[in-house]
Structure formats: C-alpha cells, structure tokens
Write a protein that holds these residues in place. Structure first.
Motif, PDB file in Angstrom:
ATOM      1  N   ARG A 152      39.806  53.275  30.420  1.00 51.73           N
ATOM      2  CA  ARG A 152      38.963  53.601  29.527  1.00 51.73           C
ATOM      3  C   ARG A 152      37.397  52.725  29.245  1.00 51.73           C
ATOM      4  NH1 ARG A 152      43.729  52.765  24.943  1.00 51.73           N
ATOM      5  NH2 ARG A 152      44.247  51.750  26.938  1.00 51.73           N
ATOM      6  N   LEU A 184      44.420  50.452  33.630  1.00 51.04           N
ATOM      7  CA  LEU A 184      45.948  49.937  33.546  1.00 51.04           C
ATOM      8  C   LEU A 184      45.741  50.546  34.898  1.00 51.04           C
ATOM      9  CD1 LEU A 184      48.131  52.343  30.988  1.00 51.04           C
ATOM     10  CD2 LEU A 184      48.448  49.540  31.579  1.00 51.04           C
ATOM     11  N   THR A 188      28.370  43.360  40.393  1.00 52.53           N
ATOM     12  CA  THR A 188      29.464  43.138  40.728  1.00 52.53           C
ATOM     13  C   THR A 188      29.582  42.595  38.814  1.00 52.53           C
ATOM     14  OG1 THR A 188      30.390  42.978  42.644  1.00 52.53           O
ATOM     15  CG2 THR A 188      31.879  41.637  41.483  1.00 52.53           C
ATOM     16  N   SER A 209      51.792  40.677  36.267  1.00 56.52           N
ATOM     17  CA  SER A 209      53.064  41.784  35.961  1.00 56.52           C
ATOM     18  C   SER A 209      53.251  43.352  36.434  1.00 56.52           C
ATOM     19  CB  SER A 209      52.800  41.840  34.375  1.00 56.52           C
ATOM     20  OG  SER A 209      52.557  42.656  34.089  1.00 56.52           O
ATOM     21  N   PHE A 213      47.435  45.565  32.860  1.00 57.81           N
ATOM     22  CA  PHE A 213      46.878  45.756  32.191  1.00 57.81           C
ATOM     23  C   PHE A 213      46.083  44.896  32.319  1.00 57.81           C
ATOM     24  CE2 PHE A 213      45.532  45.792  27.692  1.00 57.81           C
ATOM     25  CZ  PHE A 213      44.428  46.644  27.810  1.00 57.81           C
ATOM     26  N   HIS A 218      41.658  44.170  31.191  1.00 51.34           N
ATOM     27  CA  HIS A 218      41.567  44.235  28.911  1.00 51.34           C
ATOM     28  C   HIS A 218      39.705  42.852  29.938  1.00 51.34           C
ATOM     29  CE1 HIS A 218      41.011  44.677  25.096  1.00 51.34           C
ATOM     30  NE2 HIS A 218      39.679  44.815  24.844  1.00 51.34           N
ATOM     31  N   ARG A 257      35.128  43.172  28.960  1.00 51.62           N
ATOM     32  CA  ARG A 257      34.155  43.202  28.519  1.00 51.62           C
ATOM     33  C   ARG A 257      32.589  42.761  29.067  1.00 51.62           C
ATOM     34  NH1 ARG A 257      36.048  41.182  24.168  1.00 51.62           N
ATOM     35  NH2 ARG A 257      37.242  43.068  22.370  1.00 51.62           N
ATOM     36  N   MET A 279      25.752  37.572  41.055  1.00 51.31           N
ATOM     37  CA  MET A 279      26.390  38.075  40.231  1.00 51.31           C
ATOM     38  C   MET A 279      26.367  37.219  38.539  1.00 51.31           C
ATOM     39  SD  MET A 279      30.326  38.298  41.478  1.00 51.31           S
ATOM     40  CE  MET A 279      30.884  37.314  41.336  1.00 51.31           C
ATOM     41  N   ARG A 280      26.453  38.272  37.447  1.00 57.07           N
ATOM     42  CA  ARG A 280      26.552  37.874  36.825  1.00 57.07           C
ATOM     43  C   ARG A 280      27.730  38.243  36.178  1.00 57.07           C
ATOM     44  NH1 ARG A 280      23.295  41.172  32.976  1.00 57.07           N
ATOM     45  NH2 ARG A 280      24.067  40.451  31.384  1.00 57.07           N
ATOM     46  N   ASP A 316      29.626  38.320  32.196  1.00 56.40           N
ATOM     47  CA  ASP A 316      30.749  37.703  31.182  1.00 56.40           C
ATOM     48  C   ASP A 316      31.701  38.178  30.348  1.00 56.40           C
ATOM     49  OD1 ASP A 316      29.876  39.387  28.298  1.00 56.40           O
ATOM     50  OD2 ASP A 316      29.111  37.334  28.442  1.00 56.40           O
ATOM     51  N   ARG A 317      32.150  36.445  30.384  1.00 50.81           N
ATOM     52  CA  ARG A 317      34.245  36.428  29.479  1.00 50.81           C
ATOM     53  C   ARG A 317      34.885  37.125  30.592  1.00 50.81           C
ATOM     54  NH1 ARG A 317      34.171  38.687  23.497  1.00 50.81           N
ATOM     55  NH2 ARG A 317      36.077  37.347  23.575  1.00 50.81           N
ATOM     56  N   LEU A 318      34.556  36.553  31.373  1.00 54.80           N
ATOM     57  CA  LEU A 318      35.835  36.739  32.400  1.00 54.80           C
ATOM     58  C   LEU A 318      36.917  36.683  32.443  1.00 54.80           C
ATOM     59  CD1 LEU A 318      34.049  36.612  36.045  1.00 54.80           C
ATOM     60  CD2 LEU A 318      36.514  34.942  35.377  1.00 54.80           C
ATOM     61  N   ALA A 372      38.993  38.098  30.266  1.00 55.01           N
ATOM     62  CA  ALA A 372      39.436  38.379  28.486  1.00 55.01           C
ATOM     63  C   ALA A 372      41.194  37.861  29.041  1.00 55.01           C
ATOM     64  CB  ALA A 372      38.775  39.182  28.387  1.00 55.01           C
ATOM     65  N   MET A 373      41.697  38.684  29.123  1.00 53.04           N
ATOM     66  CA  MET A 373      43.409  39.124  28.696  1.00 53.04           C
ATOM     67  C   MET A 373      43.756  40.011  29.626  1.00 53.04           C
ATOM     68  SD  MET A 373      44.466  40.473  24.908  1.00 53.04           S
ATOM     69  CE  MET A 373      44.552  42.056  25.062  1.00 53.04           C
ATOM     70  N   MET A 374      44.707  38.993  30.288  1.00 46.63           N
ATOM     71  CA  MET A 374      45.753  39.876  31.050  1.00 46.63           C
ATOM     72  C   MET A 374      46.895  39.810  30.904  1.00 46.63           C
ATOM     73  SD  MET A 374      44.324  38.510  34.471  1.00 46.63           S
ATOM     74  CE  MET A 374      42.096  38.782  34.787  1.00 46.63           C
ATOM     75  N   LEU A 375      47.563  40.911  30.276  1.00 44.63           N
ATOM     76  CA  LEU A 375      49.242  41.012  29.475  1.00 44.63           C
ATOM     77  C   LEU A 375      49.996  40.736  30.475  1.00 44.63           C
ATOM     78  CD1 LEU A 375      49.289  42.977  26.537  1.00 44.63           C
ATOM     79  CD2 LEU A 375      48.837  40.360  26.749  1.00 44.63           C
ATOM     80  N   ALA A 376      50.644  39.451  31.332  1.00 41.49           N
ATOM     81  CA  ALA A 376      52.260  39.970  31.862  1.00 41.49           C
ATOM     82  C   ALA A 376      53.392  39.361  30.681  1.00 41.49           C
ATOM     83  CB  ALA A 376      51.647  38.323  32.306  1.00 41.49           C
ATOM     84  N   ASP A 429      48.437  48.638  23.271  1.00 39.97           N
ATOM     85  CA  ASP A 429      46.784  49.169  23.967  1.00 39.97           C
ATOM     86  C   ASP A 429      46.721  49.300  25.080  1.00 39.97           C
ATOM     87  OD1 ASP A 429      44.558  49.715  22.859  1.00 39.97           O
ATOM     88  OD2 ASP A 429      43.810  47.419  23.447  1.00 39.97           O
ATOM     89  N   GLY A 430      47.884  48.630  25.601  1.00 36.84           N
ATOM     90  CA  GLY A 430      47.631  49.374  27.141  1.00 36.84           C
ATOM     91  C   GLY A 430      48.961  49.648  27.595  1.00 36.84           C
ATOM     92  N   ASN A 431      49.559  50.249  26.761  1.00 37.11           N
ATOM     93  CA  ASN A 431      51.015  50.704  27.634  1.00 37.11           C
ATOM     94  C   ASN A 431      51.417  51.304  29.173  1.00 37.11           C
ATOM     95  OD1 ASN A 431      53.315  52.010  27.883  1.00 37.11           O
ATOM     96  ND2 ASN A 431      53.510  53.414  25.525  1.00 37.11           N
ATOM     97  N   PRO A 432      51.745  51.122  30.086  1.00 35.94           N
ATOM     98  CA  PRO A 432      52.153  51.353  31.304  1.00 35.94           C
ATOM     99  C   PRO A 432      52.556  52.773  31.562  1.00 35.94           C
ATOM    100  CG  PRO A 432      52.818  48.995  31.437  1.00 35.94           C
ATOM    101  CD  PRO A 432      53.003  49.680  29.991  1.00 35.94           C
TER     102      PRO A 432
END
Lengths: 106, 267
Positions: free
Chosen positions: A8, A21, A55, A66, A70, A72, A74, B1-2, B4-6, B8-12, B38-41
């Motif tokens: 998305r 995902l 890139t 995991s 997932f 996420h 910007r 290579m630019r 921005d906010r590498l 951010a969130m990786m959910l384990a 939000d990231g339901n597999p």
C-alpha cells in the motif's frame, strides 16, 4: 516462486507512506522440526525500494525479522500515480519484485 | 542515494514489558493489537484464498466459483456471518469448512479425504482450506453475525452445541464452560471470554479466523475448537465433524448481532 507482496503506498502530506507485507517463512536455522532435525535457515537478506530510478530504501535483514514481515516507511519526492518498486532476495537466492502505484491518500 | 527516515517501523513479535496493573496491561495489549492490525499478514493468506477460489482443480477440473455458501451459487460477500446453516443438497447443517468440503466433492470431484487432506497450515506448508477460509471470512468484515435458526436441523445443531459446551468430561473433568462460563477468567495473561455473555461472545466469535503471531499462521474456528478440545484432554475433534459444526452454531448464535471483524490478529 514466492507469493506476491501486498503493498500500500499513499500520500501523507508531502511524503509517500508505504506499507508492505511479504510472504516469507524467515526460518532462523535454530528451529527443529517434528523429527528433531534442525530446519535450515531461510530468510530475506536484502530489501530494496526504488522510485523513479532512485533507491529510496535499502535494508539488510537477518534472522531476527519475524515470519511474514511487515515493513512501514515514508519517503519524500513521490507523487500520486507514480510507481514504487520493492524487491527482496533471500539467502537461498529466491527473489521477488512487486510494484505499486502511489494513491492520492490524505 | 537519498534516504529519508530509514527503517521506520519493523514489527517483529515484540511484546512490551507489562509492569502496570491488570487494567493497564489490558489496555496495552489492545494497543499492541491495533498496531499489529495495520500490517496483519492474514492479507497474504486472503490473497492466496481468492486465487484458490478461481483455480480449476480435481478430476472435473472446475473451480469453486459455483459453490453455494448459502446465499446462492458463487456469492461470497456476507456468507460467513450467515453460517453455519442448513443446506438442502447435503441435508446437513454445515459451517464454512464443511460446506467447502461438500463443494470440492460435488463440483471438483475430489473425495472427502482429499478435500480434508490439509485443514490447517504449518511452517512451509500452506493449506488451501485455511487460505480459502481466510479470504471468505474477510468478505464478511464489518457485517452483523446472523446465523439462521429457521430450519429444525439448525435449531438441533444449536441445542447439541449447547450440550457440548456444558458437557464435563475427560481426564480433567473439564467443559468448555469451565474456562468460558464465568467473567474475568484467564490463562496466564490471556483473558478468557465468557461465552455465555453476548458481548464477550461477539468479540470472540467476531475475531476468528485470526493470524496467530506466535505461530505465523491463520487459524480458523475449526482449529480454535480443535485446540480447545486438545487443551481439555478431550478426544481429538475431527475436522468438520457434526460436533464441531454444532459447537460453532452455538457460539455463532451466542454472538448474534455482533460485528464481524476478522481475520483478526492475535498474540
């Protein structure tokens, strides 16, 4: 071949918010199967996200991510209608590339 | 290579530390679930399920697209919240899984054994049945749970399910009601829904199937009941057995009027 990713990509203000995902087992190599044998490691090693030939994200992953990951993030500089391309390659050389079109969003 | 906010969130599967009181813990678990939702597999399983529905299979080389889930041939939207129900062609009350087995046998020419071959998925072994269930259930998201009770066999299934729910047996003299018949019970940190109370039953029934983070798989209501039976040290619950459908009917009816919000994501 691996299952497609679910991507998305939406504009949030001046940034593109991307949620991905990926279908992957992400085996650590430490788990044992029902017979007690070690299950060999199988995990995504590199993730690359490109937009307009550039890139915008490049990540090195390991076994602490995991199963069915997932991701996420910007990035700046995207516009609705443009494409975001995401690819991953795992330690066995399997790979997958998927593309999404940036939606207008809020 | 630019960049921005590498990352951010990786959910384990990370659980925050719970030191606060029980109520705060519950709130934190709710917040954790919302973050995960939000990231339901489960979406990955649903996508595969939608493909399986259209795929030609079996000796007759046909798809499941003409399968009648109760709302007419091929109607998937809203089918899950109106199951289990009575089907005239099989003269039985069927839940989603048993209906899919009936369709696979009738339309695709598989034997019942082939249709039930892998009801649940495991590491590296996806299950077509589990994928189909995830997708079909997702097509009822946001709808009201409304199992029919107009046919005598549907009422009989409800009564049988109720009997099973309260029936004490096994080495531990357990019943479903032992854990799910009173308020504020829990197993370690897991709050147990009181399924005799409409609100709890609605939340419980409305959140299965679910992606189990600890197992990395989508689990169905059939699996939930199978595992409850295992935990009670009951004889193994047979996949799509009359007992499992009856119990599902009882639970669905208890949850009537609730909003269906699955596939959900759980610990």
């Amino acid at each position: 071949m691996a299952d497609p990713m679910r991507i998305r990509a939406n504009m949030t203000g001046d940034k593109v918010e991307v949620k991905v995902l990926m279908a992957h087992e992400m085996e650590t190599g430490l788990r044992k199967d029902a017979k007690g044998n070690l299950v060999p490691p199988h995990f995504i090693r590199n993730v690359t996200v490109t937009h307009g030939g550039k890139t915008v994200l490049s990540a090195q992953w390991g076994t602490s991510i995991s199963k069915n990951p997932f991701m996420h993030f910007r990035f700046k500089g995207g516009k609705p209608g443009e494409k975001v391309t995401i690819s991953w390659i795992d330690n066995k050389g399997d790979k997958r590339t998927d593309e999404a079109t940036i939606a207008g969003g809020s | 290579m630019r960049i921005d906010r590498l990352p951010a969130m990786m959910l384990a599967a990370l659980l925050p530390c719970f030191v606060a009181a029980q109520q705060d813990t519950q709130k934190e678990i709710e917040r954790y679930r919302q973050l995960l939702q939000d990231g339901n597999p489960s979406e990955l399983f649903e996508a595969r399920g939608a493909e399986h529905w259209k795929a030609k299979r079996g000796p007759k080389n046909t798809s499941l697209e003409q399968c009648d889930l109760g709302l007419g041939a091929g109607v998937v939207k809203g089918a899950y919240v109106r199951l289990p129900r009575y089907f005239a062609d099989s003269d039985k009350v069927e839940d989603l899984e048993s209906r899919l087995v009936t369709c696979m046998v009738a339309l695709q020419g598989l034997t019942p054994e082939e249709a039930k071959r892998r009801p649940y998925s495991g590491p590296g072994q996806p299950s077509m049945m589990a994928d189909l269930v995830a997708w079909i259930a997702s097509e009822s998201r946001g709808m009201k749970i409304a199992p029919p009770q107009s046919h005598p066999k549907e009422r009989l299934a409800y009564q049988t399910g109720e009997k099973i729910f309260f029936y004490r047996a096994g080495t531990h003299d357990f019943a479903c009601a032992t854990c799910h018949g009173e308020d504020n019970k829990r197993i370690r940190l897991q709050d147990l829904p009181n399924l005799t109370n409409a609100g709890d039953a609605q939340r419980a029934f409305g959140s299965w199937p679910a992606y189990r983070v600890s197992q990395g798989e989508v689990r169905s209501m059939q699996w939930r009941l199978y595992d409850c039976f295992r935990q009670q040290r009951f004889p193994e619950m047979q996949f799509t057995s009359d007992a499992s459908v009856a119990l599902t009917m009882f639970l669905a009816k208890r949850a009537e009027g609730g909003t269906f919000d699955a596939p959900a994501i759980k610990r």
